[in-house]
Design a protein around this motif. Structure first.
Motif, mmCIF file in Angstrom:
data_model
loop_
_atom_site.group_PDB
_atom_site.id
_atom_site.type_symbol
_atom_site.label_atom_id
_atom_site.label_comp_id
_atom_site.label_asym_id
_atom_site.label_seq_id
_atom_site.Cartn_x
_atom_site.Cartn_y
_atom_site.Cartn_z
ATOM 1 N N GLY A 88 -7.304 -24.752 47.892
ATOM 2 C CA GLY A 88 -6.565 -25.912 47.414
ATOM 3 C C GLY A 88 -7.414 -27.022 46.821
ATOM 4 N N HIS A 89 -8.699 -26.758 46.611
ATOM 5 C CA HIS A 89 -9.536 -27.753 45.955
ATOM 6 C C HIS A 89 -10.529 -27.025 45.064
ATOM 7 N N LEU A 90 -11.330 -27.779 44.332
ATOM 8 C CA LEU A 90 -12.234 -27.189 43.363
ATOM 9 C C LEU A 90 -13.688 -27.405 43.766
ATOM 10 N N ASP A 147 -1.547 -30.355 47.092
ATOM 11 C CA ASP A 147 -0.121 -30.125 47.305
ATOM 12 C C ASP A 147 0.629 -29.800 46.017
ATOM 13 N N HIS A 148 -0.086 -29.433 44.953
ATOM 14 C CA HIS A 148 0.552 -29.155 43.664
ATOM 15 C C HIS A 148 -0.220 -28.076 42.904
ATOM 16 N N LEU A 149 0.276 -27.736 41.718
ATOM 17 C CA LEU A 149 -0.428 -26.810 40.841
ATOM 18 C C LEU A 149 -0.970 -27.567 39.645
ATOM 19 N N ASP A 150 -2.194 -27.266 39.261
ATOM 20 C CA ASP A 150 -2.740 -27.713 37.991
ATOM 21 C C ASP A 150 -2.603 -26.539 37.029
ATOM 22 N N TYR A 151 -2.479 -26.838 35.741
ATOM 23 C CA TYR A 151 -2.429 -25.808 34.719
ATOM 24 C C TYR A 151 -3.615 -25.986 33.784
ATOM 25 N N HIS A 203 2.930 -35.398 36.916
ATOM 26 C CA HIS A 203 2.974 -36.684 37.595
ATOM 27 C C HIS A 203 4.111 -37.496 37.003
ATOM 28 N N ASP A 204 5.124 -37.804 37.816
ATOM 29 C CA ASP A 204 6.330 -38.497 37.344
ATOM 30 C C ASP A 204 6.888 -37.739 36.139
ATOM 31 N N ASP A 205 7.007 -38.374 34.988
ATOM 32 C CA ASP A 205 7.591 -37.712 33.815
ATOM 33 C C ASP A 205 6.538 -37.371 32.760
#
Length: 98
Positions: free
Chosen positions: A36-38, A77-81, A91-93
């Protein structure tokens, strides 16, 4: 964007081609997504490679998701692309540039 230098002192796994973790080209080095981290190799050890602050990717009209064709990398807690040599995070919109 500032990258923090946090050594990962107990990291015994050697990342590289075929290690099983997603490799993300990042400037002049490669980050590896792990737990979950880099991680990035630096002076004989592994660093946590995390940006600080909030950097919005202006003008990014493509919406990432399971069918977008870009590599998804678990990150906290998320996915990066991975797109155009950097990572985008929802993040938000809008998308943040990591």
């Amino acid at each position: 964007m500032t990258v923090l230098h946090h050594e990962h002192p107990t990291h015994e796994h050697a990342h590289g081609p075929g290690c099983g973790h997603s490799a993300v080209s990042h400037g002049d080095h490669v980050d590896y997504a792990h737990d979950g981290h880099l991680h990035r190799e630096h002076s004989g050890h592994w660093d946590e490679c995390e940006p600080s602050g909030h950097v919005s990717h202006e003008g990014h009209e493509h919406w990432h998701g399971p069918e977008c064709g870009h590599t998804a990398v678990p990150h906290g807690d998320h996915l990066d692309y991975v797109h155009d040599g950097h990572r985008h995070a929802a993040h938000d919109d809008h998308w943040d540039d990591h």
